[in-house]
Motif scaffolding. Structure first.
Motif, PDB file in Angstrom:
ATOM      1  N   ILE A 147      -3.238   9.390   3.924  1.00 55.69           N
ATOM      2  CA  ILE A 147      -3.138   8.256   2.993  1.00 55.69           C
ATOM      3  C   ILE A 147      -2.972   8.762   1.570  1.00 55.69           C
ATOM      4  O   ILE A 147      -2.160   8.236   0.789  1.00 55.69           O
ATOM      5  CB  ILE A 147      -4.386   7.364   3.132  1.00 55.69           C
ATOM      6  CG1 ILE A 147      -4.433   6.748   4.528  1.00 55.69           C
ATOM      7  CG2 ILE A 147      -4.390   6.274   2.082  1.00 55.69           C
ATOM      8  CD1 ILE A 147      -5.724   6.020   4.843  1.00 55.69           C
ATOM      9  N   THR A 148      -3.726   9.804   1.202  1.00 53.47           N
ATOM     10  CA  THR A 148      -3.601  10.379  -0.149  1.00 53.47           C
ATOM     11  C   THR A 148      -2.208  10.926  -0.381  1.00 53.47           C
ATOM     12  O   THR A 148      -1.622  10.759  -1.460  1.00 53.47           O
ATOM     13  CB  THR A 148      -4.638  11.509  -0.320  1.00 53.47           C
ATOM     14  OG1 THR A 148      -5.932  11.016   0.022  1.00 53.47           O
ATOM     15  CG2 THR A 148      -4.647  12.019  -1.740  1.00 53.47           C
TER      16      THR A 148
ATOM     17  N   GLN B 214       0.809  -1.217   0.000  1.00 51.26           N
ATOM     18  CA  GLN B 214       0.000   0.000   0.000  1.00 51.26           C
ATOM     19  C   GLN B 214       0.843   1.268   0.000  1.00 51.26           C
ATOM     20  O   GLN B 214       0.311   2.370   0.159  1.00 51.26           O
ATOM     21  CB  GLN B 214      -0.908  -0.002   1.246  1.00 51.26           C
ATOM     22  CG  GLN B 214      -1.821  -1.210   1.343  1.00 51.26           C
ATOM     23  CD  GLN B 214      -2.802  -1.284   0.201  1.00 51.26           C
ATOM     24  OE1 GLN B 214      -3.264  -0.262  -0.298  1.00 51.26           O
ATOM     25  NE2 GLN B 214      -3.123  -2.504  -0.247  1.00 51.26           N
ATOM     26  N   ALA B 215       2.166   1.124  -0.191  1.00 51.28           N
ATOM     27  CA  ALA B 215       3.077   2.268  -0.192  1.00 51.28           C
ATOM     28  C   ALA B 215       2.917   3.122   1.058  1.00 51.28           C
ATOM     29  O   ALA B 215       2.904   4.346   1.018  1.00 51.28           O
ATOM     30  CB  ALA B 215       2.862   3.138  -1.441  1.00 51.28           C
ATOM     31  N   PHE B 216       2.764   2.409   2.220  1.00 51.52           N
ATOM     32  CA  PHE B 216       2.574   3.145   3.465  1.00 51.52           C
ATOM     33  C   PHE B 216       3.594   2.681   4.491  1.00 51.52           C
ATOM     34  O   PHE B 216       3.896   1.496   4.605  1.00 51.52           O
ATOM     35  CB  PHE B 216       1.156   2.904   4.013  1.00 51.52           C
ATOM     36  CG  PHE B 216       0.896   3.612   5.311  1.00 51.52           C
ATOM     37  CD1 PHE B 216       0.541   4.946   5.324  1.00 51.52           C
ATOM     38  CD2 PHE B 216       1.043   2.950   6.526  1.00 51.52           C
ATOM     39  CE1 PHE B 216       0.318   5.614   6.519  1.00 51.52           C
ATOM     40  CE2 PHE B 216       0.819   3.602   7.728  1.00 51.52           C
ATOM     41  CZ  PHE B 216       0.457   4.937   7.717  1.00 51.52           C
TER      42      PHE B 216
ATOM     43  N   GLY C 261       4.688   9.083  -2.047  1.00 51.38           N
ATOM     44  CA  GLY C 261       5.354   7.877  -1.565  1.00 51.38           C
ATOM     45  C   GLY C 261       5.814   7.955  -0.129  1.00 51.38           C
ATOM     46  O   GLY C 261       6.485   7.048   0.366  1.00 51.38           O
TER      47      GLY C 261
ATOM     48  N   GLN D 244      -3.764  18.085  -7.273  1.00 49.84           N
ATOM     49  CA  GLN D 244      -3.436  17.246  -6.113  1.00 49.84           C
ATOM     50  C   GLN D 244      -3.318  18.084  -4.846  1.00 49.84           C
ATOM     51  O   GLN D 244      -3.762  17.674  -3.772  1.00 49.84           O
ATOM     52  CB  GLN D 244      -2.119  16.499  -6.366  1.00 49.84           C
ATOM     53  CG  GLN D 244      -2.221  15.431  -7.446  1.00 49.84           C
ATOM     54  CD  GLN D 244      -0.873  14.803  -7.758  1.00 49.84           C
ATOM     55  OE1 GLN D 244       0.174  15.444  -7.652  1.00 49.84           O
ATOM     56  NE2 GLN D 244      -0.893  13.546  -8.153  1.00 49.84           N
TER      57      GLN D 244
ATOM     58  N   HIS E 284       0.545   9.874   0.997  1.00 49.12           N
ATOM     59  CA  HIS E 284       1.456   8.741   0.805  1.00 49.12           C
ATOM     60  C   HIS E 284       1.388   8.228  -0.626  1.00 49.12           C
ATOM     61  O   HIS E 284       2.411   7.883  -1.229  1.00 49.12           O
ATOM     62  CB  HIS E 284       1.106   7.630   1.793  1.00 49.12           C
ATOM     63  CG  HIS E 284       1.808   7.755   3.101  1.00 49.12           C
ATOM     64  ND1 HIS E 284       3.023   7.188   3.347  1.00 49.12           N
ATOM     65  CD2 HIS E 284       1.461   8.413   4.233  1.00 49.12           C
ATOM     66  CE1 HIS E 284       3.405   7.470   4.582  1.00 49.12           C
ATOM     67  NE2 HIS E 284       2.465   8.206   5.143  1.00 49.12           N
ATOM     68  N   HIS E 285       0.186   8.156  -1.182  1.00 53.28           N
ATOM     69  CA  HIS E 285       0.037   7.655  -2.548  1.00 53.28           C
ATOM     70  C   HIS E 285       0.630   8.635  -3.557  1.00 53.28           C
ATOM     71  O   HIS E 285       1.125   8.216  -4.610  1.00 53.28           O
ATOM     72  CB  HIS E 285      -1.440   7.417  -2.852  1.00 53.28           C
ATOM     73  CG  HIS E 285      -1.938   6.104  -2.317  1.00 53.28           C
ATOM     74  ND1 HIS E 285      -1.721   4.902  -2.954  1.00 53.28           N
ATOM     75  CD2 HIS E 285      -2.630   5.811  -1.203  1.00 53.28           C
ATOM     76  CE1 HIS E 285      -2.256   3.923  -2.246  1.00 53.28           C
ATOM     77  NE2 HIS E 285      -2.815   4.446  -1.173  1.00 53.28           N
TER      78      HIS E 285
END
Length: 469
Positions: free
Chosen positions: A199-200, A84-86, A206, A230, A202-203
């Motif tokens: 979370i957004t 989840q790229a977290f 990264g 964004q 992080h996406h």
């Protein structure tokens, strides 16, 4: 790592760890039913505040001597989800923004702690108050020094939790508990927006590091590494989170409910630190706001509307604590406008000055009448009443509307209840009904299957038994 870097790392760890140790000691002694005396609780509180303030002051001295403008303290990744790229990266930053806010938090927490020592002397909930107070102090330290959005979120949650618990401090009465629950619900809504923003983020980039989002620039410089659209998405979510925490429009309805707590908690939460935390978040991510003109307009509009509505509401309240709380809202709205205009240092100075002034006013609120009488005795004449405001020049119907708007607190509770809470509750009750229907249906099917299997087993069992003959 040279000696200077090691020295700064140790100081940073002391500044962060002191409130954590304070919270652990106060929590464990109550959990193990080993209550501490009032003197020990106060001494431990003083020690935690002084250690954090002293370590932060030494870090500031090192930065002034060496010319450093940014000193990070990292504790690595605590949780990693590669798919989840977290990752939960624990990082604290000492810079021109975090150090003044951290020192302000320590000083005001120390002052209010000393005031509380006498204010709640021999109260039954003395130890409970300081336990919640330690959670708040811990949350403020983490929020002030946070270098990543996930670190900020942890501190943000601790501040919200302690705030709701202190509103419900007098838990033997129904009203404080209900108001504490109401404030907690508003915090949940704004915290959900902050979590989605994290979370957004992080996406998009990264990582949750503020430095990564700002192209590794040092506050107040920097430009964001995301596109305008964004920036608008993340910034709008952060703006909702900041509005809920700072009681900006349309979440201002919880401010009078928060006055149910003891006066020291009102002073530290809604006059000094907690109410400024949303503005601090916007100040930390101010380069993000400048990446989108639409987002900047949203910030300016929200600040202006909050300032005007706060001014109208503060003038018609009939108790001093609520009036001061809405006056704080006016100033926070002006601070948000300053942030939207890019006046970052002015906004920081405004936060510090307003927090100190409002803390003093709220702590003196219980003795306001006696203070007025003392002042009148010293000057020898009664104080002159307020001669009026600019609203006196407005048409009478508009004046009456302004009075009703302020008296009804902007109708915000009614609007939120009708357009947000009621649809939310109806939706989840509808979902609960469907869940019960499906569960009952499945239970009946399983019960019917079980009865059929049991009947088959009963029919088959005689043939398996040996005959008596």
């Amino acid at each position: 790592m040279n000696q200077q870097e090691l020295f700064v790392q140790v100081l940073g760890a002391i500044a962060v760890a002191s409130p954590v140790v304070l919270l652990a000691v106060l929590g464990l002694t109550q959990l193990l039913n080993r209550p501490l005396s009032e003197l020990w609780i106060v001494r431990l509180n003083q020690l935690g505040v002084v250690l954090s303030l002293f370590a932060t002051t030494l870090v500031l001295a090192v930065m002034l001597i060496t010319g450093e403008r940014n000193l990070p303290i990292e504790f690595g990744n605590w949780v990693t989800i590669p798919e989840q790229a977290f990752h939960f990266h624990l990082k604290f930053v000492f810079d021109r923004l975090s150090i003044p806010f951290m020192m302000l938090s320590c000083v005001l927490c120390g002052v209010v702690g000393e005031f509380t020592r006498r204010y709640l002397h021999r109260e039954e909930g003395f130890a409970r108050f300081f336990l919640f107070y330690a959670i708040f102090f811990d949350g403020m330290v983490w929020s002030s020094l946070a270098g990543t959005i996930e670190t900020l979120f942890v501190g943000w949650e601790m501040v919200g939790l302690s705030s709701a618990l202190l509103i419900a401090y007098f838990h033997d009465r129904e009203s404080p508990v209900r108001n504490g629950q109401r404030v907690w619900v508003i915090y949940r809504l704004s915290d959900a927006a902050l979590l989605i923003a994290a979370i957004t983020m992080h996406h998009m980039v990264g990582e949750g590091d503020f430095g990564g989002l700002m192209n590794s620039s040092i506050w107040p410089d920097g430009s964001v590494s995301v596109s305008s659209s964004q920036a608008l998405l993340v910034g709008a979510l952060l703006l909702i989170g900041a509005a809920g925490k700072s009681a900006l429009f349309p979440f201002s309805g919880w401010l009078p409910r928060a006055m149910e707590g003891p006066t020291p908690s009102s002073a530290i939460f809604y006059g000094a630190l907690s109410v400024h935390l949303g503005a601090y978040l916007l100040l930390r991510l101010s380069p993000l706001l400048e990446a989108s003109v639409a987002l900047q307009g949203l910030v300016l509009g929200l600040g202006a509307v909050s300032a005007v509505s706060g001014a109208l509401m503060s003038r018609v309240q009939n108790d001093v604590k609520t009036s001061l709380a809405f006056a704080s809202l006016t100033q926070v709205g002006i601070i948000v406008v300053e942030i939207g205009l890019g006046l970052r240092y002015l906004a920081l100075i405004h936060i510090m000055g307003h927090a100190i002034l409002r803390t003093m006013q709220l702590l003196r609120a219980p003795t306001l009448i006696r203070d007025y009488q003392d002042l009148e005795n010293k000057i020898g004449t009664p104080l002159s009443p307020n001669s009026g405001t600019a609203l006196g020049w407005l048409p009478k119907p508009f004046q009456r509307w302004c009075f009703r708007f302020g008296y009804e607190r902007g109708f915000m509770d009614t609007v939120l209840q009708r357009w947000l809470v009621d649809p939310f509750v109806r939706t989840f009750r509808w979902c609960e009904g469907w869940e019960q229907l499906i569960t009952s249906s499945l239970s009946r099917s399983e019960k019917a299957d079980s009865e059929i299997n049991h009947a088959n087993a009963a029919n088959d069992s005689p043939s398996d038994l040996p005959t008596a003959a």
